[in-house]
Design a protein around this motif. Structure first.
Motif, PDB file in Angstrom:
ATOM      1  N   LYS A  81      -6.011   2.436 -19.840  1.00  0.00           N
ATOM      2  CA  LYS A  81      -7.394   3.232 -19.877  1.00  0.00           C
ATOM      3  C   LYS A  81      -6.729   4.658 -19.935  1.00  0.00           C
ATOM      4  O   LYS A  81      -5.930   5.298 -19.387  1.00  0.00           O
ATOM      5  CB  LYS A  81      -7.842   3.166 -18.331  1.00  0.00           C
ATOM      6  N   LEU A  82      -7.559   5.337 -20.869  1.00  0.00           N
ATOM      7  CA  LEU A  82      -7.204   6.824 -21.240  1.00  0.00           C
ATOM      8  C   LEU A  82      -8.024   7.694 -20.905  1.00  0.00           C
ATOM      9  O   LEU A  82      -8.005   8.937 -21.406  1.00  0.00           O
ATOM     10  CB  LEU A  82      -6.729   6.768 -22.650  1.00  0.00           C
ATOM     11  N   ASP A 123     -11.005   9.957 -20.835  1.00  0.00           N
ATOM     12  CA  ASP A 123     -11.896  10.560 -21.783  1.00  0.00           C
ATOM     13  C   ASP A 123     -11.387  10.279 -23.171  1.00  0.00           C
ATOM     14  O   ASP A 123     -12.164  10.271 -24.299  1.00  0.00           O
ATOM     15  CB  ASP A 123     -11.811  12.051 -21.644  1.00  0.00           C
ATOM     16  N   PHE A 124     -10.285   9.601 -23.490  1.00  0.00           N
ATOM     17  CA  PHE A 124      -9.570   9.576 -24.895  1.00  0.00           C
ATOM     18  C   PHE A 124      -9.932   7.830 -24.872  1.00  0.00           C
ATOM     19  O   PHE A 124      -9.199   7.483 -25.702  1.00  0.00           O
ATOM     20  CB  PHE A 124      -8.221   9.680 -25.026  1.00  0.00           C
ATOM     21  N   GLY A 125     -10.805   7.104 -24.129  1.00  0.00           N
ATOM     22  CA  GLY A 125     -10.976   5.716 -24.305  1.00  0.00           C
ATOM     23  C   GLY A 125      -9.876   4.836 -23.861  1.00  0.00           C
ATOM     24  O   GLY A 125      -9.507   4.938 -22.567  1.00  0.00           O
ATOM     25  N   LEU A 152      -6.557   1.747 -24.820  1.00  0.00           N
ATOM     26  CA  LEU A 152      -5.406   1.241 -25.645  1.00  0.00           C
ATOM     27  C   LEU A 152      -5.112  -0.173 -25.268  1.00  0.00           C
ATOM     28  O   LEU A 152      -4.632  -0.216 -24.099  1.00  0.00           O
ATOM     29  CB  LEU A 152      -4.369   2.257 -25.785  1.00  0.00           C
ATOM     30  N   TRP A 166      -7.378   0.880 -30.366  1.00  0.00           N
ATOM     31  CA  TRP A 166      -7.719   1.860 -29.528  1.00  0.00           C
ATOM     32  C   TRP A 166      -9.205   2.071 -29.794  1.00  0.00           C
ATOM     33  O   TRP A 166      -9.862   2.004 -30.611  1.00  0.00           O
ATOM     34  CB  TRP A 166      -6.996   3.369 -30.258  1.00  0.00           C
ATOM     35  N   ILE A 214     -12.687   3.837 -28.249  1.00  0.00           N
ATOM     36  CA  ILE A 214     -13.286   5.132 -27.721  1.00  0.00           C
ATOM     37  C   ILE A 214     -14.507   5.329 -28.299  1.00  0.00           C
ATOM     38  O   ILE A 214     -15.117   4.990 -29.500  1.00  0.00           O
ATOM     39  CB  ILE A 214     -12.421   6.387 -28.138  1.00  0.00           C
TER      40      ILE A 214
END
Length: 436
Positions: free
Chosen positions: A235-236, A238-240, A242, A291, A293
């Motif tokens: 989990k990233l 606000d950046f979605g 991977l 990826w 998002i």
């Protein structure tokens, strides 16, 4: 003789039977799946005639699943009824049994098959015997046409250990997607049947983000295969997110395929092999990153096939029943036309997917994928290349009288130095109707 005890025993037995069957009936469910399928594969080169497959058919899939009887050990039964009806397949447009079986005079007007599966449950372990549609790294039942491919045998799945799923089984026969008849088992190019495919594996959830897998499979007289895989989701914020997907297969000859006499008798694989003798010896690995998002998902990956032989899994296409053709493999490069598994092939691929719910159109998704393979080994001359571009659009109707009807379009374009060039289109309308 006093008949009262016998009567009580009979009444008690009937009552016990009724109670034990309660969950069997209460938890039963049945659905009728309907699939309308148009398939068009247009070869753009080569001397084979006819060069174009164009067929349209309607499929019906009745799927019944019982509950389990009460008690420490529960018993149940499932049933699967499949019916295909030809709508159109004119002269010169039916090639083999890619989707509709051949009946000696062209495409069959209709075809059907039935399968039943007995099942038993103890704690969190389930055993099944009969008709199966496995979806495992070492075996993927093909569902790429009107009716699905099925297998016959036994399988056991256990979830008794926390975070760990254990799977094992034994299969003996398969029925192809375009056939009503079962066959033995083989690999692509094999003309002799094996009646023993044994497998076992484990899926271990290391953490909420990481899944580790190991599977072993043995197709008697053809190959032994080891699979190891890792799937990680990061989990990233606000950046979605991977996703990382790593897969490795090691496949070696078994039994008759490991001897010159056995290979000469038909226990062989097709395509390039190191000594031109059909011996199986392959390592294949792939790595992909996805990826995601918002409404966007972008995947990029790479796959490499070793050069002594191509990648193999079950494929009955070389057996006398041509309706047995059509197989899937557990690789991200298994696409509409090619699967990029030839000896020595190195493939880079990428895919973009968009969910139109972000634009106020829930149920609508589209994707585009491109794959480029190089380094294909040949018996003479330079290494070969191939590429494929795939497009897909899917829409599930969200409301109204046609709610949950799914519409799909698949378009593939393949250009290859190792096989015939092809343009392919598939149009699919499907709906599942719950009966109870």
């Amino acid at each position: 003789m006093n008949k009262q005890p016998l009567a009580l025993i009979a009444i008690g037995s009937a009552l016990f039977s009724s109670l034990s069957m309660a969950d069997f009936i209460k938890d039963s469910k049945a659905t009728l799946g309907m699939r309308n399928f148009y398939f068009n594969n247009d070869n753009r080169d080569g001397a084979a005639s006819p060069s174009r497959t164009e067929e349209w058919a309607q499929g019906f899939m009745l799927n019944y699943q019982s509950g389990y009887t009460e008690g420490t050990v529960g018993f149940g039964v499932d049933a699967l009824g499949l019916l295909g009806v030809r709508l159109d397949s004119g002269d010169g447009r039916h090639v083999g049994s890619s989707m509709i079986p051949s009946d000696g005079n062209g495409a069959a007007e209709q075809w059907a098959r039935f399968g039943a599966t007995a099942k038993m449950r103890f704690a969190q372990t389930e055993m099944r015997y009969g008709t199966l549609t496995p979806k495992l790294p070492i075996l993927q039942a093909n569902d790429g046409r009107l009716l699905p491919q099925t297998f016959e045998g036994g399988q056991i799945v256990s979830n008794d250990f926390e975070h760990l799923t254990l799977t094992g089984g034994h299969l003996e026969h398969a029925t192809g997607r375009g056939s009503s008849d079962s066959t033995g088992l083989a690999v692509a190019g094999g003309t002799r049947e094996s009646n023993a495919f044994n497998f076992a594996g484990a899926d271990y959830k290391v953490s909420d983000a990481l899944l580790a897998q190991y599977y072993y499979a043995n197709l008697e007289d053809y190959y032994q295969q080891h699979f190891a895989g890792l799937v990680h989701n990061l989990k990233l914020g606000d950046f979605g997110a991977l996703k990382t997907d790593l897969r490795y297969f090691k496949t070696t000859a078994d039994g008759a395929n490991d001897s010159a006499a056995g290979r000469a008798s038909g226990y062989r694989t097709s395509g390039y092999t190191q000594n031109g003798d059909g011996k199986i010896d392959n390592n294949t690995w792939s790595l992909a990153f996805t990826w995601s998002i918002g409404a966007h998902a972008l995947m990029a990956g790479y796959q490499q096939v070793s050069s002594d032989s191509g990648f193999v899994q079950l494929n009955q296409g070389g057996l006398p029943d041509k309706g047995a053709a059509g197989a899937s493999v557990y690789l991200l490069t298994d696409r509409y036309i090619q699967n990029f598994t030839r000896a020595g092939e190195r493939t880079g691929f990428g895919q973009y997917t968009y969910d139109f719910a972000a634009l106020g159109l829930p149920g609508l998704k589209a994707s585009a994928m491109y794959l480029s393979g190089r380094g294909i080994r040949t018996t003479a001359g330079p290494e070969q290349e191939e590429w494929e571009r795939d497009l897909s659009v899917d829409y599930v109707i969200q409301s109204g009288p046609l709610k949950n009807v799914a519409l799909g379009w698949r378009n593939g374009v393949s250009r290859s130095e190792a096989s015939r060039d092809a343009d392919q289109n598939r149009l699919v309308v499907s709906y599942s109707l719950p009966l109870f």
